[in-house]
Design a protein around this motif. Structure first.
Motif, mmCIF file in Angstrom:
data_model
loop_
_atom_site.group_PDB
_atom_site.id
_atom_site.type_symbol
_atom_site.label_atom_id
_atom_site.label_comp_id
_atom_site.label_asym_id
_atom_site.label_seq_id
_atom_site.Cartn_x
_atom_site.Cartn_y
_atom_site.Cartn_z
ATOM 1 N N MET A 169 0.834 -1.195 0.000
ATOM 2 C CA MET A 169 0.000 0.000 0.000
ATOM 3 C C MET A 169 0.874 1.252 0.000
ATOM 4 S SD MET A 169 -3.096 1.196 2.559
ATOM 5 C CE MET A 169 -4.167 -0.170 2.138
ATOM 6 N N ALA A 170 1.939 1.238 0.783
ATOM 7 C CA ALA A 170 2.856 2.376 0.811
ATOM 8 C C ALA A 170 3.487 2.597 -0.567
ATOM 9 C CB ALA A 170 3.934 2.151 1.867
ATOM 10 N N ARG A 171 3.858 1.508 -1.232
ATOM 11 C CA ARG A 171 4.460 1.628 -2.562
ATOM 12 C C ARG A 171 3.481 2.246 -3.552
ATOM 13 N NH1 ARG A 171 3.821 -1.187 -6.771
ATOM 14 N NH2 ARG A 171 2.854 -2.953 -5.707
ATOM 15 N N VAL A 172 2.215 1.839 -3.479
ATOM 16 C CA VAL A 172 1.194 2.410 -4.359
ATOM 17 C C VAL A 172 1.065 3.911 -4.115
ATOM 18 C CG1 VAL A 172 -1.293 2.450 -4.822
ATOM 19 C CG2 VAL A 172 -0.087 0.263 -4.681
ATOM 20 N N ASP A 189 -2.941 3.756 11.117
ATOM 21 C CA ASP A 189 -1.598 3.262 10.825
ATOM 22 C C ASP A 189 -0.693 4.441 10.515
ATOM 23 O OD1 ASP A 189 0.064 0.667 10.225
ATOM 24 O OD2 ASP A 189 0.527 2.082 8.610
ATOM 25 N N ALA A 190 0.358 4.624 11.327
ATOM 26 C CA ALA A 190 1.229 5.789 11.180
ATOM 27 C C ALA A 190 2.046 5.746 9.899
ATOM 28 C CB ALA A 190 2.159 5.893 12.395
ATOM 29 N N VAL A 191 2.427 4.563 9.433
ATOM 30 C CA VAL A 191 3.230 4.457 8.209
ATOM 31 C C VAL A 191 2.456 4.999 7.017
ATOM 32 C CG1 VAL A 191 4.348 2.859 6.615
ATOM 33 C CG2 VAL A 191 4.583 2.514 9.074
ATOM 34 N N ILE A 192 1.207 4.558 6.860
ATOM 35 C CA ILE A 192 0.395 5.015 5.732
ATOM 36 C C ILE A 192 0.055 6.497 5.879
ATOM 37 C CG2 ILE A 192 -1.757 4.673 4.489
ATOM 38 C CD1 ILE A 192 0.389 2.443 4.145
ATOM 39 N N LEU A 193 -0.216 6.931 7.098
ATOM 40 C CA LEU A 193 -0.477 8.359 7.333
ATOM 41 C C LEU A 193 0.696 9.202 6.864
ATOM 42 C CD1 LEU A 193 -2.066 10.720 8.622
ATOM 43 C CD2 LEU A 193 -0.953 10.130 10.791
ATOM 44 N N ALA A 257 -4.106 3.858 -12.007
ATOM 45 C CA ALA A 257 -3.993 2.621 -11.243
ATOM 46 C C ALA A 257 -4.764 2.769 -9.946
ATOM 47 C CB ALA A 257 -2.523 2.289 -10.958
ATOM 48 N N ALA A 258 -5.059 1.634 -9.318
ATOM 49 C CA ALA A 258 -5.802 1.666 -8.066
ATOM 50 C C ALA A 258 -5.489 0.432 -7.250
ATOM 51 C CB ALA A 258 -7.307 1.762 -8.322
ATOM 52 N N LEU A 259 -5.761 0.547 -5.954
ATOM 53 C CA LEU A 259 -5.675 -0.580 -5.033
ATOM 54 C C LEU A 259 -6.993 -0.645 -4.274
ATOM 55 C CD1 LEU A 259 -4.276 -2.799 -3.329
ATOM 56 C CD2 LEU A 259 -3.295 -0.975 -1.927
ATOM 57 N N ASN A 264 -8.688 -2.494 5.663
ATOM 58 C CA ASN A 264 -8.725 -1.109 6.081
ATOM 59 C C ASN A 264 -7.306 -0.589 6.291
ATOM 60 O OD1 ASN A 264 -11.659 -0.400 6.593
ATOM 61 N ND2 ASN A 264 -11.501 -2.247 7.832
ATOM 62 N N ILE A 265 -7.166 0.729 6.371
ATOM 63 C CA ILE A 265 -5.892 1.316 6.779
ATOM 64 C C ILE A 265 -5.837 1.178 8.296
ATOM 65 C CG2 ILE A 265 -4.506 3.428 6.850
ATOM 66 C CD1 ILE A 265 -5.880 4.253 4.221
ATOM 67 N N ASP A 266 -5.278 0.054 8.718
ATOM 68 C CA ASP A 266 -5.409 -0.343 10.119
ATOM 69 C C ASP A 266 -4.300 -1.336 10.458
ATOM 70 O OD1 ASP A 266 -6.956 -0.689 12.670
ATOM 71 O OD2 ASP A 266 -7.169 -2.720 11.889
ATOM 72 N N ARG A 267 -3.667 -1.145 11.599
ATOM 73 C CA ARG A 267 -2.543 -2.007 11.982
ATOM 74 C C ARG A 267 -2.929 -3.482 12.026
ATOM 75 N NH1 ARG A 267 -1.875 2.543 15.248
ATOM 76 N NH2 ARG A 267 -3.058 1.579 16.935
ATOM 77 N N SER A 268 -4.083 -3.789 12.600
ATOM 78 C CA SER A 268 -4.472 -5.193 12.695
ATOM 79 C C SER A 268 -4.736 -5.783 11.314
ATOM 80 C CB SER A 268 -5.700 -5.355 13.597
ATOM 81 O OG SER A 268 -6.831 -4.714 13.044
ATOM 82 N N ALA A 269 -5.243 -4.966 10.387
ATOM 83 C CA ALA A 269 -5.475 -5.444 9.023
ATOM 84 C C ALA A 269 -4.165 -5.774 8.324
ATOM 85 C CB ALA A 269 -6.245 -4.402 8.223
#
Length: 328
Positions: A169-172, A189-193, A257-259, A264-269
């Motif tokens: 997801m981060a790469r996208v 999720d702090a990484v995606i944020l 492109a899309a994902l 969800n944007i969620d640590r447990s996910a």
């Protein structure tokens, strides 16, 4: 990849689109589902069983909150002689929503096979005819059916949790050069944020459609509201979607492109659950995703998330609480 993908949009296409996939099965159906609560889908499975289709269904036994939504469907399918099993104990929750038809098509969806998601919520499903994608969805099904480890390929456009979904997801997001349109209900999720903030700061036009508080658990409100406030501070445009209720998980990049998928944007996910998403590049699919997002954006209102530590403002402008609509 592009020519082998098509899109389902809910609630526009409705349960009929899923029933049509089941009705075309001649030899085999493999179904892995977080929630099955649709008489139309169940009756389609019964018709498939009666015409000799080999069916195997895996259902998630309980939500993170302990709700057992699938007990009735499990008993019904078992009574019809369908092979049915609970999802693998390797994961506290299996949130994946997939179906493979005759080894010729694979559905990877954001929607559950439940009437609410065919009638009330914005959701997406991608039907892929790519042999490599189908092979991997089948391999993931077989591994979870047998309760063994699964080491997915990283080069076929599928995004698996709990394997590598955060990184993909981060790469996208990092690939965006001009625009990012995000349609997600949950931001935990702090990484995606940080990736979204960085995209905005490098000149990418980032738009976020969120669902406000609706459907969030009490413990997810803190992170989601704080994340939305940080995105707004960074200059990201945010609107709250009310109708159709936002259940989709979509990242649309540069109109090219899309994902989309179950996570969800969620640590447990990312780290704990079984989830499945797919990267999309078919022009017709991208065009319809873009059209749908734009329509939802125009219908939505500008949103500034309230202070997560001040619950007096959390319900302002929200839809009435629905105990059966929760972003697990």
């Amino acid at each position: 990849m592009a020519a082998s993908q098509r899109l389902l949009v809910m609630p526009d296409d409705g349960v009929e689109a899923v029933v049509a996939l089941i009705d075309q099965a001649q030899s085999q159906l493999l179904i892995k589902q977080f929630k099955l609560q649709s008489e139309a889908v169940e009756q389609a499975l019964l018709r498939a069983q009666q015409r000799g289709v080999q069916i195997r269904v895996m259902l998630n036994p309980h939500t993170s909150g302990g709700d057992r939504w699938n007990d009735e469907a499990y008993a019904l399918l078992e009574g019809w002689g369908v092979e049915v099993a609970w999802t693998s104990e390797r994961f506290p929750v299996t949130h994946e929503k997939s179906m493979v038809i005759d080894g010729q098509a694979a559905l990877i969806a954001t929607f559950n096979l439940s009437d609410k998601y065919f009638t009330e919520t914005r959701d997406y499903g991608v039907v892929s005819h790519d042999p490599m994608v189908i092979e991997q969805v089948v391999a993931g099904f077989e591994a979870d059916w047998e309760r063994v480890a699964f080491d997915p390929r990283l080069d076929v456009g599928l995004v698996w949790s709990n394997v590598h979904s955060r990184g993909q997801m981060a790469r996208v997001i990092d690939s965006a050069q001009e625009s990012l349109r995000i349609q997600h209900p949950k931001f935990v999720d702090a990484v995606i944020l940080e990736r979204l903030v960085a995209a905005q700061q490098r000149g990418v036009k980032v738009r976020v459609l969120c669902g406000g508080k609706h459907g969030l658990s009490d413990w997810d409100v803190y992170d989601t509201f704080s994340s939305l406030r940080l995105l707004e501070h960074a200059g990201v445009k945010i609107r709250r979607q009310k109708l159709p209720k936002l259940h989709a998980k979509l990242i649309l990049v540069d109109e090219q492109a899309a994902l989309t998928g179950s996570m969800n944007i969620d640590r447990s996910a990312f780290d704990l659950r079984r989830e499945l998403g797919i990267e999309v590049d078919a022009p017709d699919v991208i065009a319809r995703l873009s059209e749908t997002f734009n329509a939802d954006w125009e219908a939505a209102k500008k949103y500034s998330a309230p202070d997560p530590l001040d619950p007096a403002y959390h319900e302002a402008g929200e839809l009435p609480p629905d105990p059966h609509f929760v972003h697990d």
